[in-house]
Design a protein around this motif. Structure first.
Motif, mmCIF file in Angstrom:
data_model
loop_
_atom_site.group_PDB
_atom_site.id
_atom_site.type_symbol
_atom_site.label_atom_id
_atom_site.label_comp_id
_atom_site.label_asym_id
_atom_site.label_seq_id
_atom_site.Cartn_x
_atom_site.Cartn_y
_atom_site.Cartn_z
ATOM 1 N N SER A 67 0.775 -1.130 -0.078
ATOM 2 C CA SER A 67 0.028 0.017 0.069
ATOM 3 C C SER A 67 0.786 1.183 -0.078
ATOM 4 O O SER A 67 1.487 1.600 0.886
ATOM 5 C CB SER A 67 -0.819 -0.018 1.396
ATOM 6 N N PHE A 68 0.670 2.004 -0.878
ATOM 7 C CA PHE A 68 1.487 3.471 -1.101
ATOM 8 C C PHE A 68 1.055 4.242 -0.041
ATOM 9 O O PHE A 68 1.826 5.118 0.605
ATOM 10 C CB PHE A 68 1.363 3.908 -2.352
ATOM 11 N N ASP A 78 -7.914 4.327 -8.951
ATOM 12 C CA ASP A 78 -6.493 4.101 -8.500
ATOM 13 C C ASP A 78 -6.330 3.729 -7.269
ATOM 14 O O ASP A 78 -5.407 3.032 -6.609
ATOM 15 C CB ASP A 78 -5.740 5.365 -9.111
ATOM 16 N N VAL A 79 -6.838 4.335 -6.255
ATOM 17 C CA VAL A 79 -6.883 3.840 -4.877
ATOM 18 C C VAL A 79 -7.218 2.485 -4.597
ATOM 19 O O VAL A 79 -6.361 1.812 -3.811
ATOM 20 C CB VAL A 79 -8.008 4.681 -3.930
ATOM 21 N N VAL A 80 -8.139 1.974 -5.369
ATOM 22 C CA VAL A 80 -8.593 0.546 -5.221
ATOM 23 C C VAL A 80 -7.656 -0.261 -5.844
ATOM 24 O O VAL A 80 -7.220 -1.460 -5.284
ATOM 25 C CB VAL A 80 -9.988 0.155 -5.974
ATOM 26 N N ILE A 81 -6.953 0.035 -6.919
ATOM 27 C CA ILE A 81 -5.864 -0.783 -7.533
ATOM 28 C C ILE A 81 -4.708 -0.704 -6.783
ATOM 29 O O ILE A 81 -3.937 -1.993 -6.444
ATOM 30 C CB ILE A 81 -5.468 0.019 -9.001
ATOM 31 N N ASN A 82 -4.376 0.389 -6.001
ATOM 32 C CA ASN A 82 -3.232 0.277 -5.157
ATOM 33 C C ASN A 82 -3.466 -0.447 -3.742
ATOM 34 O O ASN A 82 -2.637 -0.974 -3.290
ATOM 35 C CB ASN A 82 -2.730 1.727 -4.842
ATOM 36 N N ASN A 83 -4.826 -0.358 -3.088
ATOM 37 C CA ASN A 83 -5.264 -0.827 -1.900
ATOM 38 C C ASN A 83 -6.392 -1.656 -2.240
ATOM 39 O O ASN A 83 -7.494 -1.098 -2.094
ATOM 40 C CB ASN A 83 -5.505 0.312 -0.882
ATOM 41 N N PRO A 113 11.439 -8.350 -14.728
ATOM 42 C CA PRO A 113 10.270 -8.449 -14.173
ATOM 43 C C PRO A 113 10.165 -7.715 -12.807
ATOM 44 O O PRO A 113 9.980 -8.362 -11.992
ATOM 45 C CB PRO A 113 9.852 -10.066 -14.226
ATOM 46 N N VAL A 114 10.580 -6.551 -13.064
ATOM 47 C CA VAL A 114 10.624 -5.617 -11.556
ATOM 48 C C VAL A 114 9.122 -5.226 -11.315
ATOM 49 O O VAL A 114 8.306 -5.196 -12.315
ATOM 50 C CB VAL A 114 11.499 -4.366 -11.713
ATOM 51 N N VAL A 115 8.949 -5.077 -10.071
ATOM 52 C CA VAL A 115 7.625 -4.798 -9.765
ATOM 53 C C VAL A 115 7.962 -3.596 -8.593
ATOM 54 O O VAL A 115 8.702 -3.537 -7.697
ATOM 55 C CB VAL A 115 6.959 -5.792 -8.880
ATOM 56 N N PHE A 156 1.055 -0.096 -9.611
ATOM 57 C CA PHE A 156 -0.056 0.383 -10.471
ATOM 58 C C PHE A 156 -1.236 -0.701 -10.968
ATOM 59 O O PHE A 156 -2.066 -0.208 -11.921
ATOM 60 C CB PHE A 156 0.400 1.349 -11.541
ATOM 61 N N GLY A 157 -1.260 -1.887 -10.702
ATOM 62 C CA GLY A 157 -2.125 -2.801 -11.203
ATOM 63 C C GLY A 157 -1.676 -3.478 -12.170
ATOM 64 O O GLY A 157 -2.523 -4.512 -12.659
ATOM 65 N N TYR A 158 -0.346 -3.384 -12.649
ATOM 66 C CA TYR A 158 0.015 -4.239 -13.685
ATOM 67 C C TYR A 158 0.827 -5.384 -13.434
ATOM 68 O O TYR A 158 1.601 -5.463 -12.497
ATOM 69 C CB TYR A 158 0.913 -3.374 -14.757
ATOM 70 N N ARG A 159 1.065 -6.332 -14.523
ATOM 71 C CA ARG A 159 1.675 -7.457 -14.135
ATOM 72 C C ARG A 159 3.188 -7.139 -14.083
ATOM 73 O O ARG A 159 3.792 -6.094 -14.087
ATOM 74 C CB ARG A 159 1.786 -8.564 -15.137
#
Length: 893
Positions: A356-357, A479-484, A804-806, A811-814
């Motif tokens: 969670s950011f 974007d809040v939901v994607i992140n949290n 494959p960094v994360v 931001f919701g991507y693979r």
């Protein structure tokens, strides 16, 4: 300037209290409970940092005050021999350890520390005072200089000369400094438990060895018992547990019984001297009224052979064991439990990689325990406090009269907090900020969908040589939901309210540290994501100077972390005029718009091919064409597409029309130059065909127009309009402010507006259309995905990295996929090119081409086509295409 009533005492603290709903007005206090103006009752577990030892309004303290009133005892009679003060001094002499004899009374702990500093210096003729790192001794200048925390000292010119700080619980460090400064040190001041430092107790034997070293080197040994003294640790004085006999001992807080301010500097005949006695004084010292209270406190603590203190020790042991058990049960949440007696600190792990950011941001800006304190206050009616010196630690410091059942209640509430943190159901910690004070029952587990930071793997000896930073914020509520993920329980309206709440903070904070990103060339960069607490709607509605200042602070933070280039994400570029407002701050800046443009168009054309669209014959559209990305997309789209409509903002018709008309002229001039260079494609191909039509006409008007064309080094809309009128054909490019009637005719659409709200809805799109939405927040409403299975809606600007960094939630991507604006920043860092790029409203096409080349060089390429948060397959797109064919057939019937 409007001054708020609730800010008259301390506007800085008032804003913090209001932010976390800690701004209660307590109108009634009895025992261990406070009641606010709305009649809500709260269990107090702060005890004013130990200054409320017996709860609120204890009867025996009021009896002492009534005695003063009944007997009309004078409060201030200096210079004289005030009876109550003498009686309290005698009582202190009898009870205190060693030969502490003389009482120098004052009104606060800080004043007692000041007296001790003067006493040590006057007794020894030396100047240096040694204290410990993370200590807290008060906020007057001398006490602040002894306090071992730089953050509190710097704004006030502290520490003043003559103060040295060493690690706490490190006897070797003490001996070293005593030896190094032998003959120069006046005193060593130390707490038996570092209260503000996070409830860190002295290790067994530390205080006794410190006493011995001070005796050896002739240094005054000062024990600060302002918070620990008078029963707090289960002893009348904490230092008596090991038989420590200080030269000076300081008391305050509890000595006033929770009703009056009273402190004392107790000293031995070994150090008390006439210089101090004749030159140190205070108007309110030796106050009979406050000293009568001090006497009542000591009598209460020592009655029945100190039975009350024995009970405190038992309750302290109980509280500490409960806290230890909580730490054992939640080892991934609780870093450490510390304390002694009824002074307990629970330290939580830093939220550097917590999925969670928001939590990472709050921890970085020192707001995490304030969030917990607000949650416990409003949901469980428990009043706790964070620390000044340790922002990841909760303080448990109840009145000495706390009951076992009250301890159990607090620990049950803290266990619920630990469950929330362990399972990452963070939304439940925030709901109270929206006015939902219901106690959470079921805690949902989000660990399975919470992503961890993952960098490139490094071999032994490898390290990142380049550094970058990137500024992020939430463009929209989704974007809040994607992140949290836990915020999925919030409605859209609640998400907007949450984002409004976030603007209470104006400081940037680190939300992610990426340890390593490797280029295919072998270069390695590390970087930081820096969050600013503004959503898209908020950042566009707040005064520009407010948001610009926030972005400037974030750029400065990136620079101070060591980044050599800082990228601007989402609308942080827009509010700073494409980065112009943050240039010249000692670090390179990029808006990231150049690589975003490249990736958006690559995605659009790839999608067009899969949807069987004949690109040269299609009609393109650019929504938000007056922005820097929109403008660049329009120019580059014209390299492939002949017919383009530019859409501007209808809320600003005059300026939009002027800028769109200017862009149309720029597009024609670009096509004109490309045709002269032999690049016959897109709009330049259309121009070539028009010139051929003029040549075939071969009449006087045609020859006149052809001559005008060839005599111009540039091209204009006016000339093109004249040619089209003569030939009886329509202009290939135009602009519009009417999205309702214009967009439904377009096949290929770039959405790149700066609107904080959705502007493209299901009825705006023709069957078979391809949209690449590069706007942040998105331009395309989620309704389109729900209701239109005949159009291809692509998320624009997505890049696949070599590894494959994360970036944590990413931001919701693979794995390995991220935003192009961030990727531009990373590319420039990997290249070691620390110059400003993509600045302003007009992107250089040369820069766009340069970034395209950097992407190829370092192995950054277009990610798979993403729609609705997932990558779509060729089969998915073929299904959309067939749905579009059926829709078109149905419309033609």
């Amino acid at each position: 300037m409007e001054i708020r009533y609730d800010e008259l005492l301390n506007p800085t603290v008032a804003r913090l209290l209001k932010t976390f709903r800690l701004d209660k007005d307590y109108v009634y206090g009895e025992g261990n409970y406070l009641t606010d103006q709305d009649g809500v009752r709260y269990l107090d577990f702060i005890a004013q940092y130990g200054a409320i030892p017996f709860g609120y309004n204890p009867e025996f303290i009021w009896e002492a005050l009534d005695r003063v009133r009944r007997n009309k005892i004078p409060s201030l009679t200096q210079p004289s021999l005030p009876g109550e003060a003498l009686r309290l001094a005698r009582k202190l002499m009898e009870l205190s350890p060693g030969d502490l004899t003389y009482s120098t009374f004052c009104q606060s702990g800080a004043e007692a520390v000041e007296a001790a500093i003067k006493l040590a210096r006057s007794a020894t003729g030396r100047k240096i005072i040694v204290s410990t790192i993370k200590s807290f001794h008060g906020k007057t200048l001398g006490a602040l200089s002894a306090t071992g925390r730089e953050v509190y000292q710097t704004p006030f010119g502290a520490p003043v000369p003559g103060f040295v700080h060493i690690p706490y619980n490190d006897i070797e460090a003490l001996e070293k400094v005593l030896r190094e400064y032998e003959g120069e040190i006046a005193g060593f001041i130390v707490e038996p438990v570092q209260g503000e430092g996070g409830m860190i107790p002295a290790q067994p034997g530390y205080l006794k060895k410190a006493e011995e070293l001070c005796r050896k080197y002739g240094v005054v040994f000062v024990v600060d018992e302002i918070q620990t003294g008078l029963g707090r640790t289960g002893y009348l004085f904490a230092c008596e547990e090991e038989g420590v006999e200080p030269d000076v001992m300081l008391l305050a807080k509890a000595l006033g019984g929770g009703l009056v301010p009273l402190g004392v500097c107790l000293s031995s005949p070994r150090v008390y001297n006439d210089d101090f006695g004749s030159l140190h004084s205070s108007t309110f010292a030796n106050n009979n009224l406050t000293c009568a209270v001090g006497l009542a406190v000591l009598d209460y603590l020592t009655r029945d052979n100190r039975r009350f203190i024995e009970e405190v020790k038992a309750k302290g042991d109980y509280l500490l064991e409960k806290a230890y058990a909580l730490g054992r049960k939640y080892p991934e949440v609780i870093k450490e439990v510390r304390g002694k007696g009824l002074m307990v600190g629970i330290e939580f792990y830093e939220f550097c990689d917590c999925g969670s950011f928001d939590m990472a941001y709050l921890a970085d800006v020192k707001g995490f325990t304030a969030l917990l304190a607000g949650f416990l206050l409003n949901v469980y009616n428990i009043r706790l406090a964070p620390f000044l010196n340790n922002p990841m630690t909760l303080r448990l410091e109840p009145p000495l009269t706390v009951t076992y059942s009250e301890i159990d209640y607090v620990m049950e509430a803290l266990e619920k907090v630990c469950q929330i943190l362990e399972k990452r159901d963070y939304a439940k910690l925030y709901r109270y900020l929206l006015g939902d004070y219901a106690k959470p029952e079921k805690i949902d587990d989000y660990r399975g969908i919470s992503r961890k930071i993952k960098g490139s793997s490094l071999q032994e000896g490898e390290e990142a040589t380049e550094k970058f930073a990137f500024i992020i914020h939430y463009p929209g509520p989704e974007d809040v939901v994607i992140n949290n993920p836990s915020f999925a329980s919030f409605s859209r309206e609640e998400l907007y309210r949450f984002m409004d709440w976030q603007t209470s903070y104006d400081e940037p904070g680190v939300v992610c540290h990426m340890p390593a990103i490797r280029s295919k060339t072998g270069k390695i960069a590390q970087g930081w994501l820096i969050g600013i607490p503004y959503g898209g709607k908020q950042i566009m509605s707040l005064p520009r100077e407010v948001t610009v200042e926030a972005v400037q602070k974030a750029v400065d933070l990136g620079r101070d972390l060591g980044a050599r280039i800082v990228g601007l994400g989402a609308l942080s570029s827009v509010v700073t005029r494409g980065g112009r407002a943050v240039q010249g701050r000692g670090v390179a800046v990029t808006s990231g718009n150049s690589f975003t443009t490249i990736m958006a168009l690559e995605a659009l054309f790839l999608g067009a091919g899969k949807m069987h669209i004949d690109v040269p014959k299609s009609r393109g559209a650019v929504v938000g064409a007056t922005g820097s990305i929109g403008r660049a997309c329009a120019l580059i789209m014209s390299e492939e597409v002949r017919y383009i409509t530019l859409l501007g903002n209808p809320e600003h018709p005059v300026s939009s029309k002027n800028r769109l008309n200017s862009l149309l002229n720029e597009m024609l001039a670009y096509a004109y130059r490309r045709r002269k260079e032999g690049k016959i494609k897109g709009l330049s191909a259309w121009l070539d065909e028009v010139l051929s039509l003029l040549e075939r006409k071969n009449d006087e008007k045609a020859r006149e127009l052809k001559n005008k064309w060839e005599m111009n080094n540039d091209f204009s809309m006016e000339l093109l309009q004249e040619i089209c009128d003569y030939l009886g054909i329509s202009l290939p490019v135009n602009f519009s402010l009417d999205i309702e009637n214009t967009l439904p005719r377009c096949d290929l659409i770039i959405a790149a507006s700066n609107s904080p709200d959705y502007i493209i809805y299901p009825h705006h799109l023709k069957p078979g259309a391809v949209v690449c939405d590069v706007a942040r927040p998105a331009d395309v409403s989620p309704e389109v995905l729900d209701k239109r299975d005949d159009v291809l809606i692509l998320e624009g600007g997505l890049v696949e990295y070599p590894d494959p960094v994360v970036f944590g939630p990413n931001f919701g991507y693979r794995d390995g996929v991220s935003l192009a604006c961030l990727s531009e920043t990373v590319l420039l860092a990997l290249e070691g090119d620390y110059n400003d790029y993509s600045i302003g409203s007009k992107l250089s096409l040369e820069t766009v081409a340069y970034l395209r080349g950097l992407g190829e060089k370092h192995g950054f390429k277009l990610a798979g086509l993403v729609m609705g948060g997932r990558e779509v397959t060729d089969e998915d797109i073929e299904r959309i295409y067939n749905n579009a064919l059926r829709m078109k057939k149905a419309e033609s019937i």
